[in-house]
Design an enzyme around this catalytic site. Structure first.
Site, PDB file in Angstrom:
ATOM      1  N   GLU A  66      -1.038  16.881  14.570  1.00  0.00           N
ATOM      2  CA  GLU A  66       0.354  16.446  14.343  1.00  0.00           C
ATOM      3  C   GLU A  66       0.640  16.683  12.874  1.00  0.00           C
ATOM      4  OE1 GLU A  66       2.419  15.376  16.675  1.00  0.00           O
ATOM      5  OE2 GLU A  66       0.888  15.579  18.206  1.00  0.00           O
ATOM      6  N   TRP A  86      -0.964   8.591   5.660  1.00  0.00           N
ATOM      7  CA  TRP A  86      -0.688   7.300   5.043  1.00  0.00           C
ATOM      8  C   TRP A  86       0.722   6.766   5.265  1.00  0.00           C
ATOM      9  CZ3 TRP A  86       3.512   8.323   2.228  1.00  0.00           C
ATOM     10  CH2 TRP A  86       3.677   9.617   1.730  1.00  0.00           C
ATOM     11  N   CYS A 138       7.301  12.513   8.892  1.00  0.00           N
ATOM     12  CA  CYS A 138       7.132  13.923   9.292  1.00  0.00           C
ATOM     13  C   CYS A 138       8.407  14.473   9.895  1.00  0.00           C
ATOM     14  CB  CYS A 138       5.978  14.025  10.284  1.00  0.00           C
ATOM     15  SG  CYS A 138       6.124  12.896  11.674  1.00  0.00           S
ATOM     16  N   ASP A 188       0.829  -1.213   0.000  1.00  0.00           N
ATOM     17  CA  ASP A 188       0.000   0.000   0.000  1.00  0.00           C
ATOM     18  C   ASP A 188       0.865   1.265   0.000  1.00  0.00           C
ATOM     19  OD1 ASP A 188      -2.527   1.075  -0.015  1.00  0.00           O
ATOM     20  OD2 ASP A 188      -2.855   0.942   2.148  1.00  0.00           O
TER      21      ASP A 188
END
Ligand code: NAD
Length: 540
Positions: free
Chosen positions: A278, A180, A312, A111
């Site tokens: 976040e 994701w 991130c 994915d």
């Protein structure tokens, strides 16, 4: 030339995806079709082939999930249990992640395009962290009816005749909207504390790669979470927007881009509901010239290549002291150009030479989807147009180098001659792109590190602990690593709270503070009788 060679591995993952939980929404304790019967496609990033079609929940499905949650919230049974009792139930879900790591890692490899082994490692982390949240249930219970103590200051003690205590209440029906890049980790980091704290929660995973999150619905059903307490509605941004704007949703916990975070804050503003955000980052790796060269190279690679740069906290800005710049860039280029591409993340576990467990980044994965691929290439084109120099990479690798056609691969890229106000210094590229600037003094190092609107994570490397500490203390970021070796950068521990300064977020995750985010603090003031009297006479 057709080089898509992954048919077999893809079929293996598609065999997992026939299960009900990957094809239906989970609302009010039941697996149901979306009301409008629509679907969303998702693709294998290594080849661009169709992986699966998931249900596209829309505003009407979100409304149904909210109605189910409102009902059970009003009954108060879930909120009325102790947090330790709820924790025992949620712990079964965490155990379910652990029991299914191989399947879930194959799904995330297909994915997201992340190498199987990395997916398995982070899924193990999700299970362990979930158990931590459950164990914190007892800690939350111990905080109930805690006498209000003086927090210091003059006149800071409540009157003696007051028996005043603090309680932590759940917030209500809350929306959990996730990104994701680490699908299960991000989602379960919200689901577990939200439920342990006593809320009813609706999860809206990312439409780009959220298949593993759909399995949480099955885990909730198997664990015996009461109907309506937890729902999963897959869908795109419209489903997320409907959840954020719904009047009875009292909080949104969101992980995703800063742009979407600001839209969510806006949607929550009219009803003054809570937000925990976040968001994105543009973290700096500050390297002083007394740092060991090999450690610096390894840390730089790990910092900007982990998960294909799609993390991130990725350290996508290298701030290097003048004297070390040339040797560091030379060695970085040499090492990056040796890295193989991961042509089939699903079967990556079959390779024998992985060094991921030692913290090495030793393989280049594709980025998650075509739009992300195009966005990154757009950043690179723009950078070249304004005179940025490409040390290595800078585009799409040859099909032969990758071993596949159709995939979303980008060469690991290092850029110099980068202006401070350029997009590649200021904006989140979210791909394997490292921008470099140099400094000469400690003061300049701090200024470079703090020169964006973000403030999520950063690292300072030096052989001098005092210098590293001085710089670490002046960096504006929610998590800072001060290190001579680079060991531990990007690492997280469930007990260590983290979050963003500035455009990187609002609120904190992890630690007891992360559980408190899902509660409201209230004081109860007993006068004329004490809390002890009330408890003694309580038969209800
Ligand atoms: P995104 O903001 O595009 O989407 C995130 C989620 O928000 C998805 O589920 C999407 O459907 C939903 N969404 C989109 N528009 C919405 C709207 N208007 N209202 C409500 N929901 C909406 O982010 P992404 O591309 O999925 O994820 C990548 C971003 O996430 C990066 O910026 C990355 O830095 C950030 N991220 C942050 C952390 C952190 O802990 N700070 C962790 C992982 C990822």
């Amino acid at each position: 030339m057709k080089l898509n060679t992954n048919a077999k591995s893809l079929l293996k993952v598609q065999a997992h995806l026939v299960a009900e939980c990957f094809n239906k929404l989970f609302i009010g304790g039941q697996f149901v079709d979306p009301i409008d019967g629509e679907k969303l496609p998702t693709y294998y990033p290594a080849t661009g082939e169709l992986l699966h079609e998931l249900p596209r929940g829309k505003a009407n499905d979100v409304e149904a999930a909210i109605a189910a949650a409102d009902l059970v919230w009003a009954e108060g049974t879930w909120a009325g249990m102790t947090a330790a009792e709820r924790g025992k139930i949620v712990a079964k879900m965490a155990q379910g992640i652990e029991d299914n790591i191989d399947m879930l890692a194959e799904i995330e490899a297909a994915d997201v395009g992340k190498p199987f082994r990395q997916a398995a490692m982070t899924l193990g982390g999700a299970a362990a962290e979930g158990k931590y949240w459950c164990s914190l249930g007892a800690a939350l219970d111990a905080e109930q009816d805690m006498p209000v103590n003086s927090g210091g200051g003059e006149g800071g003690v409540p009157p003696e005749e007051w028996d005043v205590v603090y309680r932590r209440d759940p917030i209500g029906v809350i929306g959990l909207i996730s990104a994701w890049n680490y699908p299960m980790n991000i989602a379960f980091r919200k689901v577990a504390p939200a439920l342990v704290a006593g809320n009813c929660a609706i999860l809206k995973p990312s439409e780009i790669a959220g298949l593993s999150c759909m399995f949480i619905a099955k885990l909730a059903q198997d664990a015996g979470i009461p109907a309506g307490v937890f729902s999963v509605v897959t869908g795109d941004r419209d489903a997320g927007a409907a959840l954020a704007a719904a009047p009875s949703v009292s909080m949104i916990s969101f992980t995703g881009s800063s742009l979407t975070g600001s839209k969510i804050m806006n949607a929550c503003a009219p009803k003054l509901s809570q937000v925990a955000l976040e968001l994105g980052g543009k973290s700096a790796l500050v390297v002083f010239d007394d740092t060991d060269l090999d450690h610096a190279v390894e840390t730089a690679m790990k910092g900007f290549l982990t998960n294909g740069g799609q993390i991130c906290t990725a350290h996508t800005r290298l701030v290097v002291q003048d004297g070390l710049e040339t040797p560091l860039l030379d060695k970085l280029k040499e090492e990056l150009e040796k890295l193989p591409f991961c042509s089939d993340p699903i079967t990556e576990k079959d390779r024998g030479d992985r060094a991921w467990e030692d913290g090495m980044t030793d393989v280049v994965q594709p980025v998650v989807c075509e739009s992300q691929h195009q966005k990154i290439l757009g950043f690179l084109d723009e950078a070249k147009a304004v005179g940025v120099e490409v040390v290595t990479g800078g585009g799409v690798p040859d099909v032969e180098a990758v071993g596949n056609s159709g995939g979303y691969f980008i060469q690991p890229t290092v850029l110099t001659n980068v202006a401070r106000d350029s997009d590649v210094w200021q904006k989140e590229v979210f791909g394997p792109v490292l921008s470099v600037r140099s400094f000469s003094t400690e003061q300049e190092a701090v200024q470079e590190a703090n020169s964006t609107a973000f403030g999520l994570a950063s690292t300072v490397m030096s052989a001098d602990p005092a210098k590293a500490m001085r710089v670490a203390n002046r960096i504006r970021a929610g998590a800072v690593y001060a290190t001579s070796t680079g060991e531990g950068i990007l690492a997280e521990h469930p007990a260590v709270s983290r979050g963003g300064f500035g455009c990187s977020g609002v609120g904190r995750e992890l630690g007891i503070g992360g559980l408190h985010e899902y509660t409201e603090l209230k004081s109860v003031n007993y006068t004329g009788f004490s809390l002890a009297d009330a408890k003694k006479q309580n038969t209800g």
